[in-house]
Design a protein around this motif. Structure first.
Motif, PDB file in Angstrom:
ATOM      1  N   UNK A  34      -1.961   3.446  19.504  1.00  0.00           N
ATOM      2  CA  UNK A  34      -1.446   4.008  18.464  1.00  0.00           C
ATOM      3  C   UNK A  34      -1.048   3.130  17.420  1.00  0.00           C
ATOM      4  N   UNK A  35      -1.433   3.490  16.073  1.00  0.00           N
ATOM      5  CA  UNK A  35      -0.951   2.308  15.209  1.00  0.00           C
ATOM      6  C   UNK A  35       0.289   3.331  14.194  1.00  0.00           C
ATOM      7  N   UNK A 173      -9.962  -1.640  14.167  1.00  0.00           N
ATOM      8  CA  UNK A 173      -9.897  -0.163  13.582  1.00  0.00           C
ATOM      9  C   UNK A 173     -11.225   0.364  13.047  1.00  0.00           C
ATOM     10  N   UNK A 174     -11.775   1.292  13.467  1.00  0.00           N
ATOM     11  CA  UNK A 174     -12.990   1.774  12.930  1.00  0.00           C
ATOM     12  C   UNK A 174     -12.937   2.543  11.591  1.00  0.00           C
ATOM     13  N   UNK A 179     -11.588  -2.580  10.088  1.00  0.00           N
ATOM     14  CA  UNK A 179     -11.016  -3.885  10.065  1.00  0.00           C
ATOM     15  C   UNK A 179     -10.621  -4.517  11.400  1.00  0.00           C
ATOM     16  N   UNK A 180     -10.333  -5.862  11.376  1.00  0.00           N
ATOM     17  CA  UNK A 180     -10.180  -6.124  12.528  1.00  0.00           C
ATOM     18  C   UNK A 180      -8.655  -6.949  12.408  1.00  0.00           C
ATOM     19  N   UNK A 181      -7.528  -6.650  12.859  1.00  0.00           N
ATOM     20  CA  UNK A 181      -6.290  -6.998  12.851  1.00  0.00           C
ATOM     21  C   UNK A 181      -6.049  -8.391  13.620  1.00  0.00           C
ATOM     22  N   UNK A 208      -5.864   3.537   6.500  1.00  0.00           N
ATOM     23  CA  UNK A 208      -5.470   4.131   7.413  1.00  0.00           C
ATOM     24  C   UNK A 208      -4.177   4.598   7.447  1.00  0.00           C
ATOM     25  N   UNK A 209      -3.721   5.642   8.156  1.00  0.00           N
ATOM     26  CA  UNK A 209      -2.287   6.101   8.410  1.00  0.00           C
ATOM     27  C   UNK A 209      -1.656   6.118   9.676  1.00  0.00           C
TER      28      UNK A 209
END
Length: 222
Positions: A34-35, A173-174, A179-181, A208-209
């Motif tokens: 989770x982000x 993250x789709x 993106x790729x962090x 994103x959120x």
């Protein structure tokens, strides 16, 4: 050993092997993280809290944060730089040993001071800034940073993911702005709860959120 006992022993051994293999498979393929999106905020030392709010002042808890023991306070301050200010910056508690101001790179442009991207707590050699509270101003000599992206993990999470404290990983993250962090640090402690932290600039780039699920896609040795 009679035949019945031999069958029971074989059955128990096979069952144990399957359970162990299943556990290893789950640990190997665990990827969901989770982000949480962190807004600009301030951690104050006890001494600086008293300077800005008064002697023996104690923060008023507004809400609990996801990490155990951490909370957002009702109190806010204004961050002042050479070219501008950031009002209503939330204080997070409890108090720390050293004061630290965490803002985004965009915030840095607003106040005219570019914060270095550093791990939270690593403030040696960082810029200072002025903090305005209800009882006056405080100019800290260092402590202004843009927090580097990182992942909090409990030791059981680290074991499940097959990583250790200090490892560097990639998180994907789709979505429409997938993106790729890269270069995301793993921080492991019994005090932590599983969660990746990024700032608003990074979140906006990926559209994103908080609550979005990222995928651990590859680990590298730090």
């Amino acid at each position: 050993m009679d035949q019945q006992k031999l069958i029971q022993l074989i059955t128990e051994t096979v069952k144990e092997t399957i359970e162990q293999s299943s556990g290893s498979f789950q640990r190997l393929h665990k990827t969901d993280i989770p982000i949480a999106v962190s807004n600009r905020h301030v951690h104050l030392s006890s001494e600086d809290l008293e300077w800005l709010f008064g002697r023996n002042y104690e923060l008023t808890k507004l809400k609990e944060l996801s990490q155990p023991g951490q909370f957002a306070a009702k109190e806010t301050v204004t961050i002042i730089g050479p070219k501008g200010k950031l009002p209503n910056v939330r204080i997070l508690g409890p108090s720390r040993g050293k004061t630290q101001v965490e803002i985004s790179l965009t915030d840095g442009f607003i106040i005219g001071t570019q914060p270095p991207v550093k791990l939270s707590g690593d403030i040696n050699g960082t810029p200072g800034v002025i903090i305005q509270g209800p009882r006056g101003q405080l100019k800290i000599k260092e402590g202004l940073i843009c927090a580097a992206r990182h992942i909090h993990m409990h030791p059981t999470d680290a074991d499940a993911f097959g990583v250790t404290n200090g490892d560097i990983v990639k998180i994907g993250v789709d979505g429409k702005r997938s993106i790729i962090f890269d270069k995301t640090l793993i921080r492991v402690s019994p005090k932590y709860r599983l969660e990746m932290h990024i700032d608003f600039d990074e979140a906006n780039a990926a559209n994103l959120k908080s609550g979005t699920i990222g995928k651990l896609i590859r680990t590298e040795l730090s």
